[in-house]
Scaffold this motif. Structure first.
Motif, mmCIF file in Angstrom:
data_model
loop_
_atom_site.group_PDB
_atom_site.id
_atom_site.type_symbol
_atom_site.label_atom_id
_atom_site.label_comp_id
_atom_site.label_asym_id
_atom_site.label_seq_id
_atom_site.Cartn_x
_atom_site.Cartn_y
_atom_site.Cartn_z
ATOM 1 N N MET A 102 -2.516 -5.643 5.242
ATOM 2 C CA MET A 102 -2.012 -6.961 5.623
ATOM 3 C C MET A 102 -2.256 -7.260 7.097
ATOM 4 O O MET A 102 -2.540 -8.386 7.475
ATOM 5 C CB MET A 102 -0.517 -7.049 5.339
ATOM 6 N N PHE B 186 -4.753 -8.312 -0.455
ATOM 7 C CA PHE B 186 -4.138 -8.132 -1.761
ATOM 8 C C PHE B 186 -4.768 -7.047 -2.615
ATOM 9 O O PHE B 186 -4.267 -6.726 -3.672
ATOM 10 C CB PHE B 186 -4.110 -9.471 -2.499
ATOM 11 N N ARG B 187 -5.876 -6.494 -2.179
ATOM 12 C CA ARG B 187 -6.429 -5.380 -2.927
ATOM 13 C C ARG B 187 -6.312 -4.078 -2.166
ATOM 14 O O ARG B 187 -6.074 -3.030 -2.716
ATOM 15 C CB ARG B 187 -7.911 -5.634 -3.262
ATOM 16 N N TYR B 188 -6.496 -4.141 -0.841
ATOM 17 C CA TYR B 188 -6.500 -2.903 -0.071
ATOM 18 C C TYR B 188 -5.222 -2.734 0.751
ATOM 19 O O TYR B 188 -5.120 -1.819 1.563
ATOM 20 C CB TYR B 188 -7.720 -2.849 0.856
ATOM 21 N N ASP B 189 -4.256 -3.639 0.554
ATOM 22 C CA ASP B 189 -2.966 -3.536 1.247
ATOM 23 C C ASP B 189 -3.082 -3.447 2.762
ATOM 24 O O ASP B 189 -2.254 -2.829 3.411
ATOM 25 C CB ASP B 189 -2.185 -2.317 0.737
ATOM 26 N N ASP C 294 1.603 -2.924 5.150
ATOM 27 C CA ASP C 294 1.134 -3.061 3.773
ATOM 28 C C ASP C 294 2.085 -3.888 2.906
ATOM 29 O O ASP C 294 2.070 -3.782 1.688
ATOM 30 C CB ASP C 294 0.893 -1.685 3.141
ATOM 31 N N LEU C 295 2.913 -4.676 3.510
ATOM 32 C CA LEU C 295 3.815 -5.598 2.823
ATOM 33 C C LEU C 295 5.060 -4.911 2.260
ATOM 34 O O LEU C 295 6.049 -5.553 2.012
ATOM 35 C CB LEU C 295 3.093 -6.348 1.695
ATOM 36 N N ARG C 296 4.989 -3.588 2.069
ATOM 37 C CA ARG C 296 6.159 -2.896 1.507
ATOM 38 C C ARG C 296 6.963 -2.187 2.589
ATOM 39 O O ARG C 296 8.167 -2.309 2.663
ATOM 40 C CB ARG C 296 5.722 -1.901 0.432
ATOM 41 N N HIS D 43 5.112 -13.006 2.011
ATOM 42 C CA HIS D 43 6.174 -12.142 2.504
ATOM 43 C C HIS D 43 7.532 -12.853 2.434
ATOM 44 O O HIS D 43 8.517 -12.301 1.955
ATOM 45 C CB HIS D 43 5.843 -11.730 3.942
#
Lengths: 282, 282
Positions: free
Chosen positions: A252, A247-250, A24-26, B135
């Motif tokens: 990735m 970008f909305r539902y994470d 989720d990018l994080r 990223h």
């Protein structure tokens, strides 16, 4: 050089890597193997609109590309036939190309307005009843394709260059042989434009498969998660769908998988088209 | 003979006028709406001029522009867009030209392989690279900042390719003569190569400006802070938040479109050339 490694090469490879992960990018990406691909293609509970977006995109491509090329060729032929004023007309026909997607979307939303839009008023002159273009699932893709044709200026310029490249002697020979204008077009001009048409077809298909900005602007009701892709997802193009996942539902990982599927698909189409050209050349 | 030619050309001109009308009317409609009072916008019979709906008098207003510039945040966005283009376009030109020069004239190990690799990278659709590029931008600490808008876009493979081809066409004797006169590599680049390359540099500058001025996708994914929004992004926001007020949206669209139209009118020849080469980076 480092630049290309950071912004081109590394992203390309990592897109492939992340497509095999849940990410989720994080947080750190978790390896899931082929699960993203399998879920996208087979699990229509988890990803209910995947095939819909494929269908929408293919439909759009099938309508928009021929319409765009046809309009561009017609414009180029007309421009090529005149001397006086051709610069002015070329400029006017070219205007839509330099217009920002965001503005194009905004302007056409207003033109397609069911009550006050210019499109319906114009059709009304001929007694054609007004349509709610962007809210009727069957009309969404034709309406989008029309906008694409409106923006055909780039193809028009390239066709024009192709037409200028046809030697006058060939044209004159055809006239002396008594060919009618229609015959001249189909027997002489069109075959000579084949490489141009082919180039525009390849680039046009690739661009149409990736259509995004326009649908994003037209079908984004507001912030948050309200981008729906139009009535009954009729405007949910593949890349819009991909964007929503990323970008909305994470999701990735799934988005990377989608982008890789698209990449492979584009590669296959390009390869097929080039094979076709080679055959033709030999 | 003369008259028959005129008669023959008449339908062509009629067709061109119709096509040109289709391409221009949306802009006229945009401008007209942007100057109308809110109460004059929603009329049964559309009017291409800002007229009072009751009296039919000429009644344009600048209220809408005032509103979107102040309240709608488009004033800030306009400045942001100007700023980004002012930094990005020259920086990009310099970096692309330097890279192109080294690919064209400086033999270093692996150069040609690297160049082919770069061109191959161009085949990867932008969308495939989008998620990983975000990223990378995050990891470099440039996410949601002006630098994040600029740095990842500061080199373009297509432009490097274009410039390299042009540099290759310049005669090598000039450089040799300069070297004999004791000029260093950078001196040759600044004093000889760049001045000789003005036409191609102009093409790259103008197409880059149009492309980045209009770009929606990258700012959309890299920016969160509305203070940093570029014009297309702010316009997109405006279009969704004020979706019932076409007069505001059209004023915003005009702000995004008119500067590019002015550039088009001034540099039309160069732009058409550039489009034929680059397809406006599509």
């Amino acid at each position: 050089m480092a630049y290309f490694i950071i912004f081109l090469l590394y992203p390309a490879l990592s897109a492939l890597y992340y497509s095999f992960t849940d990410w989720d990018l994080r947080t750190d990406a978790a390896w899931v193997g082929l699960a993203n691909y399998a879920d996208l293609i087979f699990d229509d509970v988890k990803y209910p609109h995947f095939w819909k977006s494929v269908q929408v995109t293919l439909q759009y491509t099938l309508i928009a590309v021929p319409l765009t090329l046809g309009t561009a060729l017609a414009q180029a032929l007309l421009l090529n036939a005149i001397r006086r004023g051709s610069n002015v007309f070329r400029l006017l026909l070219f205007l839509p190309v330099v217009t920002a997607e965001a503005a194009v979307g905004a302007i056409w939303r207003w033109l397609y307005d069911p009550q006050y839009g210019l499109v319906n008023s114009f059709l009304g002159l001929f007694g054609i009843p007004g349509q709610n273009w962007l809210n009727t699932p069957e009309l969404v893709i034709p309406a989008l394709a029309f906008i694409a044709a409106w923006q055909c200026g780039i193809s028009m310029i390239i066709y024009l260059a192709g037409l200028k490249g046809i030697p006058d002697s060939i044209r004159e020979a055809a006239i002396i042989d008594g060919a009618t204008p229609v015959q001249r077009f189909w027997r002489v001009v069109f075959p000579m434009l084949r490489p141009t048409t082919f180039y525009l077809l390849v680039t046009g298909v690739i661009a149409a498969l990736q259509v995004f900005g326009l649908v994003y602007v037209i079908f984004s009701g507001g912030g948050g998660k309200s981008v729906t892709g139009g009535p009954e997802q009729s405007g949910l193009t593949y890349v819009l769908h991909l964007y929503l996942f990323a970008f909305r539902y994470d999701a990735m990982g799934a988005a990377c998988a989608m982008s890789f599927i698209l990449f492979v698909f584009i590669m296959i189409i390009t390869a097929l088209q080039f094979k076709f050209v080679k055959q033709e050349a030999s | 003979m003369r008259t028959s030619k005129k008669v023959r050309l008449t339908p062509i001109y009629v067709a061109l006028v119709l096509l040109a009308a289709v391409s221009v009317v949306p802009f006229v409609w945009m401008l007209a709406t942007s100057f109308k009072h809110g109460s004059d916008v929603y009329t049964k019979v559309p009017s291409l001029l800002p007229l009072d709906r009751k009296t039919g008098d000429w009644s344009p207003t600048l209220e809408n522009y005032d509103h979107v510039l102040q309240v709608g945040g488009l004033g800030q966005a306009f400045l942001n867009s100007v700023w980004v283009c002012l930094v990005l376009v020259p920086a990009k030109l310099l970096i692309d030209a330097l890279a192109a020069y080294s690919f064209a004239r400086i033999p270093f190990p692996g150069r040609d392989k690297l160049f082919v690799l770069m061109l191959a990278g161009m085949m990867v659709p932008t969308i495939t690279l989008l998620v990983p590029r975000i990223h990378v931008t995050q990891q470099l600490g440039m996410f949601d900042s002006g630098w994040g808008l600029i740095i990842p876009n500061v080199a373009s493979v297509l432009d490097i390719f274009l410039l390299r081809q042009f540099f290759l066409s310049l005669p090598g004797e000039l450089e040799e003569a300069a070297r004999i006169d004791g000029a260093g590599r950078m001196q040759i680049f600044w004093r000889i190569i760049l001045p000789l390359s003005k036409p191609v540099l102009a093409v790259v500058t103008i197409t880059s400006f149009i492309f980045h001025w209009n770009d929606l996708v990258w700012p959309l994914v890299v920016l969160n802070d509305p203070e940093l929004y570029t014009l297309p992004l702010a316009l997109q926001q405006l279009a969704s938040s004020e979706s019932g007020r076409a007069y505001y949206i059209m004023a915003g669209a005009a702000l995004a479109v008119v500067p590019v139209i002015v550039v088009l009118l001034i540099f039309q020849r160069r732009i058409m050339q550039g489009i034929a080469f680059t397809g406006l980076k599509s």
